[in-house]
Motif scaffolding. Structure first.
Motif, mmCIF file in Angstrom:
data_model
loop_
_atom_site.group_PDB
_atom_site.id
_atom_site.type_symbol
_atom_site.label_atom_id
_atom_site.label_comp_id
_atom_site.label_asym_id
_atom_site.label_seq_id
_atom_site.Cartn_x
_atom_site.Cartn_y
_atom_site.Cartn_z
ATOM 1 N N ALA A 355 22.396 -59.662 -14.016
ATOM 2 C CA ALA A 355 22.453 -59.946 -12.316
ATOM 3 C C ALA A 355 23.005 -58.736 -12.103
ATOM 4 C CB ALA A 355 23.339 -61.173 -12.400
ATOM 5 N N PRO A 356 22.184 -57.576 -12.054
ATOM 6 C CA PRO A 356 22.632 -56.135 -11.434
ATOM 7 C C PRO A 356 23.357 -56.389 -10.091
ATOM 8 C CG PRO A 356 20.521 -56.165 -12.296
ATOM 9 C CD PRO A 356 20.749 -57.419 -12.252
ATOM 10 N N ALA A 357 22.933 -57.013 -9.396
ATOM 11 C CA ALA A 357 23.554 -56.946 -7.793
ATOM 12 C C ALA A 357 24.882 -57.307 -7.867
ATOM 13 C CB ALA A 357 22.586 -58.114 -6.898
ATOM 14 N N GLU A 358 25.579 -58.053 -8.996
ATOM 15 C CA GLU A 358 26.855 -58.384 -8.902
ATOM 16 C C GLU A 358 27.793 -56.969 -9.119
ATOM 17 O OE1 GLU A 358 27.827 -61.400 -11.600
ATOM 18 O OE2 GLU A 358 26.567 -62.883 -10.566
ATOM 19 N N TRP A 359 27.109 -56.080 -9.761
ATOM 20 C CA TRP A 359 27.721 -54.735 -9.970
ATOM 21 C C TRP A 359 27.660 -53.531 -8.848
ATOM 22 C CZ3 TRP A 359 29.015 -53.877 -15.624
ATOM 23 C CH2 TRP A 359 28.610 -54.886 -16.194
ATOM 24 N N GLY A 360 26.799 -54.050 -7.720
ATOM 25 C CA GLY A 360 26.768 -52.583 -6.839
ATOM 26 C C GLY A 360 25.484 -53.311 -5.848
ATOM 27 N N THR A 361 25.085 -52.583 -5.101
ATOM 28 C CA THR A 361 24.343 -52.821 -4.067
ATOM 29 C C THR A 361 23.069 -51.906 -4.354
ATOM 30 O OG1 THR A 361 25.989 -52.998 -2.248
ATOM 31 C CG2 THR A 361 23.647 -52.909 -1.544
ATOM 32 N N LEU A 483 34.688 -58.468 -12.737
ATOM 33 C CA LEU A 483 33.446 -59.322 -12.994
ATOM 34 C C LEU A 483 33.935 -60.487 -14.007
ATOM 35 C CD1 LEU A 483 30.490 -56.848 -12.638
ATOM 36 C CD2 LEU A 483 31.438 -58.434 -10.771
ATOM 37 N N ARG A 484 33.427 -61.762 -13.793
ATOM 38 C CA ARG A 484 33.605 -62.853 -14.653
ATOM 39 C C ARG A 484 32.193 -63.611 -14.727
ATOM 40 N NH1 ARG A 484 38.744 -63.577 -16.510
ATOM 41 N NH2 ARG A 484 40.397 -62.158 -15.463
ATOM 42 N N PRO A 485 32.330 -64.126 -16.059
ATOM 43 C CA PRO A 485 31.062 -64.976 -16.136
ATOM 44 C C PRO A 485 31.371 -66.326 -15.555
ATOM 45 C CG PRO A 485 32.321 -65.082 -18.222
ATOM 46 C CD PRO A 485 32.840 -64.137 -17.289
ATOM 47 N N THR A 486 29.982 -67.057 -15.303
ATOM 48 C CA THR A 486 30.324 -68.459 -14.623
ATOM 49 C C THR A 486 31.073 -69.652 -15.778
ATOM 50 O OG1 THR A 486 27.927 -69.050 -15.697
ATOM 51 C CG2 THR A 486 28.207 -68.052 -13.422
ATOM 52 N N ALA A 487 31.036 -69.159 -16.918
ATOM 53 C CA ALA A 487 31.655 -70.107 -17.778
ATOM 54 C C ALA A 487 32.315 -69.271 -19.052
ATOM 55 C CB ALA A 487 30.849 -71.210 -18.386
ATOM 56 N N ALA A 488 33.307 -69.754 -19.545
ATOM 57 C CA ALA A 488 34.058 -69.052 -20.750
ATOM 58 C C ALA A 488 32.932 -69.047 -21.924
ATOM 59 C CB ALA A 488 35.234 -69.617 -20.955
ATOM 60 N N THR A 489 32.904 -67.924 -22.553
ATOM 61 C CA THR A 489 31.875 -67.702 -23.697
ATOM 62 C C THR A 489 32.543 -67.141 -24.848
ATOM 63 O OG1 THR A 489 30.070 -67.690 -21.914
ATOM 64 C CG2 THR A 489 29.761 -67.202 -24.260
#
Length: 584
Positions: A355-361, A483-489
């Motif tokens: 999900a690159p868009a979470e890291w920048g624009t 940044l964090r994942p949607t669930a702990a892994t």
């Protein structure tokens, strides 16, 4: 008020001969809560003065800004020097070298190719004057004739190794005086007739930089500075390291003998370095004399005070030498103690390519831009385009600055490295999504390549035809640690990057720490949000220094951005720094 002047043979403090015994201590390479500790340890070694550069690009990361907060609070640093009963030398550049990114020059300044570099050119000089005005607003009230600690201010830095534009040097000196600097001004050059001639101007006191051969080098300096005190304003008592080489060390006995020779000759001295500190974050520079060589994160420099602020054998050897000529304090700092150890698993992966868009624009560019054309200017960027064709082929770039990892339909194809002069690789298929992760590993800090652009230079081609239509995502490294994942892994076994990982580690109390990165690949680390800097399996550096003020009693969070491959996803803290093998 006290008066400091240059006499016929000596520096004069209130009319009496005064020898400067200085040590380099860069406030921007040391956590601000540790400044007082490092200054006091310089005093206890027998020094009477602290010298520092001023990094323009750190204070002004963007045009129109000037940051004097936190670790860039030069005013506070100079006040602490004065409170310790010591004097100060300030070297504001505008170019500082210092193995610092771009030699201290802001990259934004050189976006316009018409801007001159270290010469008498109107656009460059206008920016330099604005910068120096801001610096001198801080420094001027701290001059000795106003009750402060500052004895000397340096004009430019080893300019004779770069150019011979006297008009430029004179403009800097004139602006320094016009900005309220009344203490003596100096230049520094390596003691060769050519460099001393090119890098100095009349009316500004000449000093030299060297690490050995004091008698011969002082004689050359005296030929170009017929009167006044002799000074080695960079006595190189150690050296810096770059990735892929060995850890540099110098003999404490030999360095002490060199210092003894300087003092026996009656010269003043500035130790480079007294305490090197750390290139926290992404501040390391690089050299390029045919091969690009980025500097490591540690700036230990094999100095008398090591990266964690503990005395080394060189500290005690230098103190013994100084004691032969001047009174030294009675007490010495305690020896280093083992750092606390701890470990914890790295977990919760966040993968850049998922999900690159979470890291920048994302932004679209028809032609592939260099990093310097982007605002803000990134250190890490993801490039994306679609390849269409009827056969596999060779992907080529004009030049890679400094590392490019290529993915095709999400699979890693290979990595191109500037230091290997690599710029092309084979693509396995004819059609698909091409992704390129490009890293700026540090800007050249010395020589004619200062100010060069970063990223992909000269665009890209496939089958020899230009590749156009690129989506570009500058990675927001300030945002990345959150940044964090949607669930702990959990993570089992080796991990391929680019991926963000984190760990919780416990400590009984705040303390200096050493993070072991030996089983990791290449990337960046943050500790409780503080940017520790880069790591790389290439070495020689294996541990990252964590300064005590960023460590909490109880739980602490480590965040790691792995760009390559991590063999063992675990965070381990070890008792001692591991800076790598030496030539010996």
């Amino acid at each position: 008020m006290p008066e400091f002047a240059i006499g016929e043979t000596d520096f004069l403090l209130d009319g009496q001969p005064f020898r400067i015994l200085s040590g380099a201590l860069h406030y921007f390479r040391v956590h601000p809560d540790l400044w007082a500790d490092r200054i006091d340890k310089a005093r206890r070694m027998g020094l009477n003065t602290i010298e520092t550069y001023v990094p323009w690009n750190a204070h002004a990361p963007e045009p129109g800004t000037f940051d004097l907060s936190g670790g860039l609070d030069l005013d506070r640093f100079l006040r602490l020097v004065a409170e310790a009963g010591m004097y100060a030398i300030v070297r504001p550049g505008p170019y500082i070298c210092a193995e610092w990114d771009n030699g201290g020059l802001p990259a934004w300044l050189l976006r316009d190719p018409s801007v001159g570099v270290r010469r008498y050119e109107p656009k460059y000089l206008a920016a330099v004057r604005e910068y120096l005005t801001r610096v001198y607003e801080v420094v001027a009230p701290h001059q000795i004739d106003r009750g402060g600690p500052v004895l000397l201010v340096q004009v430019e830095n080893e300019y004779g190794a770069f150019g011979d534009d006297k008009r430029y040097l004179e403009a800097l000196a004139e602006h320094t005086r016009a900005s309220g600097i009344t203490v003596p001004l100096t230049t520094v050059d390596q003691p060769t007739p050519e460099m001393l001639e090119a890098g100095s101007i009349d009316g500004v006191h000449r000093t030299a930089s060297f690490g050995s051969g004091a008698e011969e080098r002082l004689a050359i300096l005296r030929a170009h500075q017929p009167t006044g005190p002799l000074m080695c304003s960079e006595f190189w008592n150690g050296w810096f390291d770059h990735w892929g080489a060995h850890h540099h060390t110098t003999s404490a006995a030999d360095a002490a003998a060199g210092l003894d020779a300087l003092l026996a000759a009656g010269a003043s001295v500035n130790l480079y370095m007294f305490h090197g500190g750390t290139n926290f974050g992404l501040t390391n520079g690089a050299n390029d004399k045919g091969v690009y060589q980025p500097l490591v994160t540690s700036y230990d420099y094999d100095a008398p005070l090591d990266e964690a602020g503990d005395p080394t054998p060189k500290y005690h050897a230098f103190r013994d030498v100084i004691a032969r000529y001047h009174k030294v304090p009675d007490s010495v700092p305690p020896p280093a103690r083992p750092a606390p150890t701890s470990e914890g698993p790295l977990r919760d992966p966040v993968r850049l390519l998922d999900a690159p868009a979470e890291w920048g624009t994302w932004e679209f560019h028809e032609e592939l831009p260099v990093f310097d054309a982007l605002t803000p200017m990134p250190r890490l960027a993801l490039l994306r385009t679609t390849v269409t064709g009827d056969r596999p082929g060779v992907l080529a770039f004009g030049e890679v600055r400094d590392r490019a990892t290529v993915f095709f339909d999400g699979e890693r194809v290979g990595t191109l490295q500037r230091d290997h002069h690599e710029r092309a690789l084979a693509l396995p298929r004819a059609r698909g999504e091409l992704l390129v992760l490009v890293e700026d590993q540090g800007r050249v800090d010395y020589g004619p390549r200062i100010g060069e652009a970063k990223g992909i230079i000269g665009g890209a081609s496939l089958h020899g035809a230009p590749l156009t239509g690129w989506d570009v995502l500058p990675v927001d490294l300030d945002k990345v640690p959150s940044l964090r994942p949607t669930a702990a892994t959990t993570v089992d076994g080796p991990v391929a990057g680019p991926v963000l990982l984190r760990a919780d580690v416990d400590f009984a109390a705040p303390a200096d720490l050493f993070l072991d990165t030996g089983e990791w690949g290449k990337g960046l680390a943050w500790f409780n949000g503080f940017p520790l800097g880069r790591y790389w399996r290439r070495g020689p550096q294996r541990t990252l220094y964590v300064p005590r003020p960023v460590v909490r009693a109880g739980a602490n969070e480590l965040v790691v951005l792995e760009l390559d491959t991590m063999l063992d996803p675990a965070a381990r803290f070890v008792p001692r720094p591991l800076l790598g093998h030496t030539e010996a």
